[in-house]
Design a protein around this motif. Structure first.
Motif, PDB file in Angstrom:
ATOM      1  N   GLU A 140       0.834  -1.207   0.000  1.00  0.00           N
ATOM      2  CA  GLU A 140       0.000   0.000   0.000  1.00  0.00           C
ATOM      3  C   GLU A 140       0.867   1.255   0.000  1.00  0.00           C
ATOM      4  O   GLU A 140       0.599   2.204  -0.735  1.00  0.00           O
ATOM      5  CB  GLU A 140      -0.907   0.030   1.229  1.00  0.00           C
ATOM      6  N   GLN A 141       1.916   1.267   0.824  1.00  0.00           N
ATOM      7  CA  GLN A 141       2.801   2.427   0.893  1.00  0.00           C
ATOM      8  C   GLN A 141       3.544   2.634  -0.424  1.00  0.00           C
ATOM      9  O   GLN A 141       3.708   3.758  -0.878  1.00  0.00           O
ATOM     10  CB  GLN A 141       3.790   2.283   2.041  1.00  0.00           C
ATOM     11  N   MET A 142       3.996   1.540  -1.042  1.00  0.00           N
ATOM     12  CA  MET A 142       4.685   1.660  -2.314  1.00  0.00           C
ATOM     13  C   MET A 142       3.767   2.250  -3.374  1.00  0.00           C
ATOM     14  O   MET A 142       4.172   3.097  -4.167  1.00  0.00           O
ATOM     15  CB  MET A 142       5.221   0.297  -2.770  1.00  0.00           C
ATOM     16  N   ILE A 143       2.515   1.827  -3.398  1.00  0.00           N
ATOM     17  CA  ILE A 143       1.549   2.359  -4.352  1.00  0.00           C
ATOM     18  C   ILE A 143       1.308   3.834  -4.068  1.00  0.00           C
ATOM     19  O   ILE A 143       1.310   4.666  -4.984  1.00  0.00           O
ATOM     20  CB  ILE A 143       0.222   1.564  -4.305  1.00  0.00           C
ATOM     21  N   ALA A 144       1.132   4.177  -2.813  1.00  0.00           N
ATOM     22  CA  ALA A 144       0.872   5.568  -2.440  1.00  0.00           C
ATOM     23  C   ALA A 144       2.038   6.477  -2.834  1.00  0.00           C
ATOM     24  O   ALA A 144       1.835   7.590  -3.303  1.00  0.00           O
ATOM     25  CB  ALA A 144       0.600   5.672  -0.945  1.00  0.00           C
TER      26      ALA A 144
ATOM     27  N   ALA B 170      -6.697   8.934  -6.564  1.00  0.00           N
ATOM     28  CA  ALA B 170      -6.914   8.189  -5.313  1.00  0.00           C
ATOM     29  C   ALA B 170      -7.787   6.966  -5.565  1.00  0.00           C
ATOM     30  O   ALA B 170      -7.538   5.890  -5.023  1.00  0.00           O
ATOM     31  CB  ALA B 170      -7.542   9.095  -4.260  1.00  0.00           C
ATOM     32  N   ALA B 171      -8.814   7.118  -6.410  1.00  0.00           N
ATOM     33  CA  ALA B 171      -9.705   5.996  -6.715  1.00  0.00           C
ATOM     34  C   ALA B 171      -8.943   4.882  -7.444  1.00  0.00           C
ATOM     35  O   ALA B 171      -9.153   3.692  -7.166  1.00  0.00           O
ATOM     36  CB  ALA B 171     -10.886   6.465  -7.561  1.00  0.00           C
ATOM     37  N   GLN B 172      -8.054   5.255  -8.352  1.00  0.00           N
ATOM     38  CA  GLN B 172      -7.265   4.252  -9.073  1.00  0.00           C
ATOM     39  C   GLN B 172      -6.305   3.528  -8.131  1.00  0.00           C
ATOM     40  O   GLN B 172      -6.100   2.327  -8.244  1.00  0.00           O
ATOM     41  CB  GLN B 172      -6.486   4.906 -10.214  1.00  0.00           C
ATOM     42  N   LYS B 173      -5.712   4.265  -7.180  1.00  0.00           N
ATOM     43  CA  LYS B 173      -4.825   3.643  -6.202  1.00  0.00           C
ATOM     44  C   LYS B 173      -5.591   2.629  -5.360  1.00  0.00           C
ATOM     45  O   LYS B 173      -5.118   1.518  -5.116  1.00  0.00           O
ATOM     46  CB  LYS B 173      -4.193   4.693  -5.292  1.00  0.00           C
TER      47      LYS B 173
ATOM     48  N   ILE C 165      -4.974  -1.422  -5.092  1.00  0.00           N
ATOM     49  CA  ILE C 165      -4.797  -2.103  -3.804  1.00  0.00           C
ATOM     50  C   ILE C 165      -5.809  -3.230  -3.674  1.00  0.00           C
ATOM     51  O   ILE C 165      -5.478  -4.337  -3.253  1.00  0.00           O
ATOM     52  CB  ILE C 165      -4.914  -1.105  -2.635  1.00  0.00           C
ATOM     53  N   GLN C 166      -7.057  -2.960  -4.058  1.00  0.00           N
ATOM     54  CA  GLN C 166      -8.104  -3.982  -3.989  1.00  0.00           C
ATOM     55  C   GLN C 166      -7.761  -5.159  -4.897  1.00  0.00           C
ATOM     56  O   GLN C 166      -7.876  -6.323  -4.481  1.00  0.00           O
ATOM     57  CB  GLN C 166      -9.447  -3.384  -4.400  1.00  0.00           C
ATOM     58  N   LEU C 167      -7.322  -4.889  -6.109  1.00  0.00           N
ATOM     59  CA  LEU C 167      -6.963  -5.964  -7.037  1.00  0.00           C
ATOM     60  C   LEU C 167      -5.798  -6.801  -6.505  1.00  0.00           C
ATOM     61  O   LEU C 167      -5.823  -8.028  -6.592  1.00  0.00           O
ATOM     62  CB  LEU C 167      -6.615  -5.388  -8.409  1.00  0.00           C
TER      63      LEU C 167
END
Length: 109
Positions: A82-86, A94-97, A101-103
């Motif tokens: 999650e942190q790496m994606i952020a 934000a919605a794409q992030k 994460i969900q995927l």
């Protein structure tokens, strides 16, 4: 606040802002920017949030938290991902992030 002063200074310099420009963009004084970078002062939570949003990074990243992969722990945790994606997905909304994460959470490894 850990390594905040170095991380903040590096982000400012990598993005080619002077201390004065950074102060104007964040709505703080140039002396505050200088003191943050020397470690003589730490930002309050509100200012830390402004800085994180401005550079599109996670507040944990600003505070020096990072993914730790060791021989005992060769896989990053879900929180590390999650942190790496952020931190690393500057072009994502934000919605794409959140969707990414969900995927990733649905992948059965």
């Amino acid at each position: 606040m850990g390594d905040f002063h170095n991380i903040f200074k590096n982000l400012r310099m990598q993005n080619h802002y002077t201390q004065g420009q950074m102060a104007d963009l964040l709505g703080i004084s140039r002396s505050a920017v200088s003191m943050y970078e020397t470690g003589n002062r730490e930002p309050d939570l509100e200012t830390l949030e402004k800085i994180a949003k401005f550079f599109n990074v996670d507040m944990n990243y600003l505070l020096g938290s990072s993914v730790t992969v060791t021989s005992d722990n060769p896989e990053p945790s879900y929180e590390d991902i999650e942190q790496m994606i952020a931190r690393g997905s500057h072009g994502f909304s934000a919605a794409q992030k959140m969707k990414l994460i969900q995927l990733l959470s649905e992948i059965d490894l």
